[in-house]
Structures are given as C-alpha cells and as structure tokens.
Design a protein around this motif. Sequence first.
Motif, PDB file in Angstrom:
ATOM      1  N   THR A 124       0.845  -1.186   0.000  1.00 50.60           N
ATOM      2  CA  THR A 124       0.000   0.000   0.000  1.00 50.60           C
ATOM      3  C   THR A 124       0.887   1.244   0.000  1.00 50.60           C
ATOM      4  O   THR A 124       2.101   1.171   0.225  1.00 50.60           O
ATOM      5  CB  THR A 124      -0.899   0.038   1.233  1.00 50.60           C
ATOM      6  OG1 THR A 124      -0.066   0.165   2.405  1.00 50.60           O
ATOM      7  CG2 THR A 124      -1.747  -1.225   1.343  1.00 50.60           C
ATOM      8  N   ARG A 125       0.290   2.428  -0.207  1.00 49.26           N
ATOM      9  CA  ARG A 125       1.068   3.669  -0.175  1.00 49.26           C
ATOM     10  C   ARG A 125       1.770   3.831   1.174  1.00 49.26           C
ATOM     11  O   ARG A 125       2.944   4.208   1.236  1.00 49.26           O
ATOM     12  CB  ARG A 125       0.152   4.858  -0.454  1.00 49.26           C
ATOM     13  CG  ARG A 125       0.818   6.235  -0.336  1.00 49.26           C
ATOM     14  CD  ARG A 125       1.781   6.495  -1.480  1.00 49.26           C
ATOM     15  NE  ARG A 125       1.086   6.582  -2.740  1.00 49.26           N
ATOM     16  CZ  ARG A 125       0.604   7.702  -3.282  1.00 49.26           C
ATOM     17  NH1 ARG A 125       0.763   8.852  -2.650  1.00 49.26           N
ATOM     18  NH2 ARG A 125      -0.005   7.683  -4.452  1.00 49.26           N
ATOM     19  N   ALA A 154      -2.774  -0.611  -4.556  1.00 46.03           N
ATOM     20  CA  ALA A 154      -1.422  -0.823  -4.026  1.00 46.03           C
ATOM     21  C   ALA A 154      -0.411  -0.839  -5.175  1.00 46.03           C
ATOM     22  O   ALA A 154      -0.769  -0.777  -6.355  1.00 46.03           O
ATOM     23  CB  ALA A 154      -1.372  -2.125  -3.235  1.00 46.03           C
TER      24      ALA A 154
END
Length: 346
Positions: A135-136, A181
């Motif tokens: 994910t970020r 993601a």
Amino acid sequence: MTFVLTWDDVLHWRCYQQWLHRPAEAEDPVAVVTRLAGVQAQVASCAEQAVAARQDQPDPGAVKQALVRGDLIKTWAARGTLHLLPPDLAKAQLALLAAARTWEKGAWQRTFVTTAQMDRITEAAAEVLDGRVLTREELTAAIVEHAKDPTLEDHLKSGWGTVLKPVAWQGLLVYGTDGVAFTRPTWGDLPEPATAARTVIPAYLGAYGPASAATFDQWLIRGQSRKAALRQWFAELLEDGVLAEVDVAGERLYARTEDLRTLQRPQSFPGVRLLPAFDQFVLGPGTADTRVIPKERRPQVSRAAGWISPVVVHEGRVAGVWDEAGETLWAKVPAKAIKAERARLP
C-alpha cells in the motif's frame, strides 16, 4: 507528393480511428485502450466509461478483469497522469518519459527532492517492491527505512505521487491488480528511447493524427522532451517510410503512411457521442486545439484543478458538455441522438 487535407476530413477520420462508431473489435477493452494509445485513469470510473463509450455491448467488469489478468496495467504515464496501458505500449511510453529526466531540473528539485534523494527513492522502491505488493503507507515506510531519510515521508505520502512518478517512468513501479497498491513489474529493462519512439509515435498518430511533433510532445510530456531527440525520432520514422508529411489546411503535419489511403477518402461521422470526463478524444489533441474545441468554450471543458468535463461530440468536434442534469450545447445537435446516448448510460 504531399497530400492535401481539410480539418473536417481529419476530424471525421479521427472519430473512426478512435472507434466512436463502435465496431466489433471494440468489444475487447484491451483493444480499445491500445487503439487510443492509453486511457487516462485518474478516475477509474471515467476510464471504464471511456472504453464503454466505444462499445456496442459494454461489459461493466471487463476493464477490471483485464487488469487482474495483466493484459492492462495502471501507472503514471503520459503527462504524469495515471493511465491504463497494455504492457508493451506502457514500456515504450515510459521509456520516452524517462528519457526527458524531468526530475533532474532545478525547479523540480527545489520543489520536491534532490537528484540524490530521488536516486535513493528509486533504489529503495525497486528493492522493496520486488515480488511484493505494498500500500502507499507500507511503501512509504519501507522507502524511508531503506533510504534512512525521514524527510522523504511527506513527499511519498502526497496524493499526487510526484516523487513516485520518476520511479514509474523508469519501469520500476506500477499499480497492483487491485488498482490501489503498488508492485514492481516483471517486464525487465525498458527499450532504448529511439526504439520506443517507433512504437509510441505511430500509436499516437493512428488515433490523433495528423499532428506535429510539438503536439505529440505536449500529449506525451507537456512539451518537455529533449528537442534534438524529438526531431530525430520523427526524422527517422519519416526516412524509413513509417510516417509521411501531409498538408492540412496549410499546416505541414505527420501521419502514418498506412493511413494515407483512408485519410484521402474519409467517411463522414454524423453520429453523436456522450463521452466521459477525461476522455482521450480531447486529451489526445489537447484542450487548446481550437479545431476540436472552440477557443471561447475551452474553460467549460478544461476546468479548475485539472478536471476535464464530459463532452458531447458531434461531427468530429466537441459540441457541448454534459452531466446527469443535462447538456450545455454550443452547436446544433440532434436531440434524438442525445436521448439515445443517455439511454446507454449506467
């Protein structure tokens, strides 16, 4: 021999090239995205609508399925915006974006990060994403830890993804199949820019030609390609017979040689189409092209914060904008045709 064309002929021809007539081939979403040289996907639903607008029988889940299969990928591409692209075309487009090295310019470094920091971000992202989907937040934490530079955190968390774009352009980062993601693609090295240009330039001209090298460059990277390289790419394609020069109302422009026959005998496209926000019909030539959008109407199409309005297309030009409440038209458009288009909307 230089072929002489009119803008009316060109704009009607582009409608067919962009599959606004909804041919059978357009039922494949990958074929549509390829035909358009990519579909902008800043807003996922708009990308899906752009594909559906060119299909006779749209499949609402087809784009997502193509992403899951890997037939399409999502990444930052043309103009630094998110796009859907087939992998081979993505590799070529990214190679040309990377060749400009825009992140090494002084203004970019003063606003974002230095070249040395960008190198560390790139190295870290390539390593931590190898074989993983993050994910970020996870990617940010991993890069900060790997680079040992906490000052990078705010830049990495930015929703605009500015410091991640150079990583994507170097072919080291794409969105995962969930479209949220990130992961590292498995496609290996990107092609050399001169090789990539032989893919990207004809792909662009096949949908939005005839056009100048400058118009192509605006579409690709907002005019920031290295000018000597840009001239060389077009010159080599011209010399090899892939491209030809044509005269469109006095302008000397480039077209694919394979398109000369149909350009000389274009079919009229009288149809009406309701196209979604961020559609390639206007992004391909650019919203400043007054042949497509009247100059005085551009503010209604190109809005604040980079928003591109949904448009009404009639006879090869933008004839108005629309939303759920209705249409704002500046050209005469058959009401029955608009009603039929609205009946197609989900």
